[in-house]
Design an enzyme around this catalytic site. Sequence first.
Site, mmCIF file in Angstrom:
data_model
loop_
_atom_site.group_PDB
_atom_site.id
_atom_site.type_symbol
_atom_site.label_atom_id
_atom_site.label_comp_id
_atom_site.label_asym_id
_atom_site.label_seq_id
_atom_site.Cartn_x
_atom_site.Cartn_y
_atom_site.Cartn_z
ATOM 1 N N ARG A 171 -9.606 0.263 9.211
ATOM 2 C CA ARG A 171 -9.064 -1.043 9.575
ATOM 3 C C ARG A 171 -10.078 -1.923 10.267
ATOM 4 N NH1 ARG A 171 -3.411 0.561 9.236
ATOM 5 N NH2 ARG A 171 -2.150 -1.289 9.539
ATOM 6 N N LYS A 199 0.824 -1.218 0.000
ATOM 7 C CA LYS A 199 0.000 0.000 0.000
ATOM 8 C C LYS A 199 0.854 1.262 0.000
ATOM 9 C CE LYS A 199 -2.213 -0.639 3.868
ATOM 10 N NZ LYS A 199 -1.635 -1.873 4.378
ATOM 11 N N ARG A 208 11.766 -6.426 4.923
ATOM 12 C CA ARG A 208 11.696 -5.024 5.297
ATOM 13 C C ARG A 208 12.244 -4.791 6.696
ATOM 14 N NH1 ARG A 208 5.910 -2.157 5.287
ATOM 15 N NH2 ARG A 208 5.865 -2.683 7.480
ATOM 16 N N ARG A 233 11.698 -1.305 11.643
ATOM 17 C CA ARG A 233 10.490 -0.806 12.306
ATOM 18 C C ARG A 233 10.173 -1.691 13.503
ATOM 19 N NH1 ARG A 233 5.403 0.408 8.356
ATOM 20 N NH2 ARG A 233 4.276 -0.791 9.915
ATOM 21 N N ARG A 259 -0.145 -8.465 13.576
ATOM 22 C CA ARG A 259 -0.721 -7.556 12.583
ATOM 23 C C ARG A 259 -1.493 -8.332 11.517
ATOM 24 N NH1 ARG A 259 4.573 -5.074 11.002
ATOM 25 N NH2 ARG A 259 3.528 -3.976 9.304
HETATM 26 P P1 ADP Z 1 1.053 -1.832 8.094
HETATM 27 O O1 ADP Z 1 -0.022 -1.669 7.058
HETATM 28 O O2 ADP Z 1 2.338 -2.340 7.525
HETATM 29 O O3 ADP Z 1 0.620 -2.619 9.297
HETATM 30 P P2 ADP Z 1 0.780 0.960 8.975
HETATM 31 O O4 ADP Z 1 1.879 1.948 8.843
HETATM 32 O O5 ADP Z 1 -0.442 1.163 8.151
HETATM 33 O O6 ADP Z 1 1.479 -0.426 8.657
HETATM 34 O O7 ADP Z 1 0.315 0.857 10.503
HETATM 35 C C1 ADP Z 1 1.211 0.648 11.558
HETATM 36 C C2 ADP Z 1 0.469 0.536 12.895
HETATM 37 O O8 ADP Z 1 -0.197 1.785 13.177
HETATM 38 C C3 ADP Z 1 -0.647 -0.499 12.955
HETATM 39 O O9 ADP Z 1 -0.178 -1.796 13.242
HETATM 40 C C4 ADP Z 1 -1.531 0.066 14.070
HETATM 41 O O10 ADP Z 1 -0.964 -0.195 15.347
HETATM 42 C C5 ADP Z 1 -1.451 1.550 13.830
HETATM 43 N N1 ADP Z 1 -2.545 2.021 12.947
HETATM 44 C C6 ADP Z 1 -2.407 2.524 11.691
HETATM 45 N N2 ADP Z 1 -3.591 2.852 11.163
HETATM 46 C C7 ADP Z 1 -4.525 2.534 12.112
HETATM 47 C C8 ADP Z 1 -5.932 2.610 12.179
HETATM 48 N N3 ADP Z 1 -6.657 3.050 11.135
HETATM 49 N N4 ADP Z 1 -6.548 2.204 13.307
HETATM 50 C C9 ADP Z 1 -5.845 1.745 14.348
HETATM 51 N N5 ADP Z 1 -4.521 1.626 14.360
HETATM 52 C C10 ADP Z 1 -3.850 2.018 13.257
#
Ligand code: ADP
Length: 192
Positions: free
Chosen positions: A88, A13, A127, A133, A144
Amino acid sequence: MRLVLLGAPGSGKGTQAARLREHLQVPHISTGDLLRAAVKAGTPLGLQAKAVMEAGGLVSDEIVLGMLEERLTAGDTGNGFILDGYPRNLAQANALDALLKKLHQPMDIAIQLDVDTELLISRLAGRAQVEGRADDSPEAVRNRLKVYNEATAPVVDYYRNAGRLACLNGVGAMDEVFQRILEALAPTPEVG
Ligand code: ADP
């Protein structure tokens, strides 16, 4: 163009959103990036979110929605936006519809990047070595992916049932996947 990018962690994404931003000239809004910035800045919100993020869980709907509303009203989304990492879960999907209705900016399309779990795990492991990270540890990755399957997968059905989903194959070279997205955004008739 107002679009939502859906896909599991590691589905690409972020990569595709960066390309789309250049192509469409609209902001890329990643709730993960917004949260990481809050953690880094040590804001009260960031302090609250940090542990949950590191464990690979979801930050509270309320916190993320507040942050998103602030971002969507920053004044640079007149031509649209690319939303990455939100919604999400179903509560967030409903909250997003309500928010966009309030802002008179209904979304055009949700694009899902479909990638099988084995490949997601190997991409995230790769990654982890490059980016370091905190939530790319094996345990956080497992969590996740679990959260994605349990909470986020229903969001895909939500958009599919509403006739607002384009589900694309997220496997292949980055350019190939990008072309698929462009085709989904502007379907062109087959020639020849
Ligand atoms: P990825 O898609 O690789 O998991 P993101 O950068 O989108 O990475 O998200 C990293 C973390 O940020 C998630 O695992 C969560 O803890 C938090 N997060 C991101 N977006 C949301 C959301 N819409 N609602 C709740 N937590 C979120």
